[in-house]
Design an enzyme around this catalytic site. Structure first.
Site, PDB file in Angstrom:
ATOM      1  N   GLY A   1       0.813  -1.200   0.000  1.00 47.44           N
ATOM      2  CA  GLY A   1       0.000   0.000   0.000  1.00 47.44           C
ATOM      3  C   GLY A   1       0.846   1.250   0.000  1.00 47.44           C
ATOM      4  N   GLY A   2       0.180   2.391   0.186  1.00 43.00           N
ATOM      5  CA  GLY A   2       0.875   3.666   0.137  1.00 43.00           C
ATOM      6  C   GLY A   2       1.831   3.859   1.289  1.00 43.00           C
TER       7      GLY A   2
ATOM      8  CD  GLU B   1       6.180  -4.447   1.424  1.00 41.34           C
ATOM      9  OE1 GLU B   1       6.142  -5.172   0.418  1.00 41.34           O
ATOM     10  OE2 GLU B   1       7.187  -4.311   2.141  1.00 41.34           O
TER      11      GLU B   1
ATOM     12  CG  ASP C   1     -11.129   5.045   3.050  1.00 42.63           C
ATOM     13  OD1 ASP C   1     -11.738   5.378   2.010  1.00 42.63           O
ATOM     14  OD2 ASP C   1     -10.048   4.438   3.040  1.00 42.63           O
TER      15      ASP C   1
END
Length: 358
Positions: free
Chosen positions: A14-15, A18, A143
């Site tokens: 991901g950003g 991990e 989100d």
């Protein structure tokens, strides 16, 4: 080994870090699967990223609910920050619905109703949670969407990823006017950068329920501007306009959740869950039966893929720290750093790797 965990394999990048599948063992035959979420070493050296990463654990660790992913611990290993959490044998809603679509598998009405009921209960718990001193945490997930609702193979849904949640116990704060979240699941007030409460998550959950019930996307558009126009201004189509004989009581719940004025939505997500429970009652579907319906749907849509996910639990032979900074060859290091947008060069990544490995 990764401390007390045996890393089996990397699941995603991901950003900020991990995600790994791991096995935790202990005395008296203690043995369970877990998910390890790491912060990339590159980001640990940059101001604010450690606090942001630990904030996710700080928020989620205050929550104890059967429909919210459980946090086991937060720790450091070899200078690496990680969060250990519950392994969920299942899939997120996005992939689940995609698999059902590919397989031309219908979505029985009790399935979206039960999944969203579980999710509403989870969010209500988060919205009204308090710290150990009884002070409200004022958590807003921010989100909610298809990717952050996991569905287990036994039919239980769980809300995951409080990484950008707003909460009173966060050490970092989102700047006023800075919008976080996935655009096509945002409430109008979130897009406008206004102060949020739990009703913003309710709007997002209403989008999820609308999409599951109609098997179509609600605010998808050619570009972000058009998506914003749809969310803020365009009339929201009723499910009955797309699905023949759509139940009027369920449509009323969905459209109330999707009111653009938060004051016209349900006061809290617990009210949504109550209404959905009444709808299941009117469908003559018990709580046990609705959970079984979700489990059967998951099995039909994913089937062998679920068994395959945990068939091979052989521990990885790679050094976990090395793999987290892309040591599957020199190109892996460059690929990861570019993907997260750090601007780090290959040579700098190699220097850090050499230092880490001594």
């Amino acid at each position: 080994m990764f401390g007390k965990y045996q890393v089996i394999r990397r699941l995603a990048v991901g950003g900020m870090g991990e995600i790994f599948l791991a096995r935790q063992t202990g005395v008296a035959g203690f043995d369970r699967l877990a998910i390890l979420k790491s912060l990339l070493p590159e980001l640990a050296e940059q101001e604010g990223f450690v606090d942001q990463f630990l904030d996710e654990a700080r928020v989620a660790a205050t929550l104890n609910h059967p429909n919210i992913v459980s946090i086991y611990e937060v720790g450091q290993w070899g200078g690496l920050y990680f969060i250990a959490m519950e392994y969920i044998r299942g899939e997120n809603l996005g992939r689940l619905l995609q698999a059902a679509s590919v397989g031309s598998i219908p979505v029985p009405l009790p399935v979206p109703v039960r999944i969203v009921q579980d999710s509403a209960l989870a969010l209500d718990h988060a919205h009204h949670a308090s710290d150990t001193e009884g002070k409200p945490l004022s958590i807003v997930h921010r989100d909610i969407g298809l990717q952050n609702i996991m569905v287990r193979d036994d039919g239980v849904a769980k809300v995951v990823d409080f990484g950008i949640a707003r909460a009173a116990n966060r050490s970092t704060r989102t700047r006023t006017g800075l919008v976080k979240g996935k655009l096509q699941y945002m409430s109008p007030e979130q897009i406008a950068g206004k102060e949020l409460d739990g009703r913003a998550d309710q709007f997002s959950l209403g989008i999820v329920l609308w999409e599951m019930a109609t098997q179509q996307r609600l605010f998808k558009a050619e570009n972000e501007f058009l998506s914003i126009q749809k969310i803020v201004h365009q009339p929201i189509p009723k499910p009955s306009e797309l699905v023949p004989d759509f139940p009027g009581d369920l449509e009323a719940v969905i459209m109330r959740m999707l009111q653009r004025d938060p004051a016209r939505r349900f006061a809290r997500c617990a009210d949504v869950a109550d209404e959905l429970a009444h709808i299941l009652d009117r469908l003559s579907v018990t709580a046990a039966d609705s959970q079984k319906a979700v489990a059967a749907f998951v099995q039909r849509a994913l089937g062998e893929k679920l068994a395959e996910a945990t068939r091979d639990l052989t521990p990885s032979t790679e050094t976990p720290f090395a793999s987290m900074i892309g040591l599957t060859g020199l190109q892996g290091d460059l690929g990861v750093t570019r993907a997260i947008g750090t601007g780090e060069t290959t040579s700098r990544g190699h220097r850090r790797l050499l230092t880490a490995l001594g």
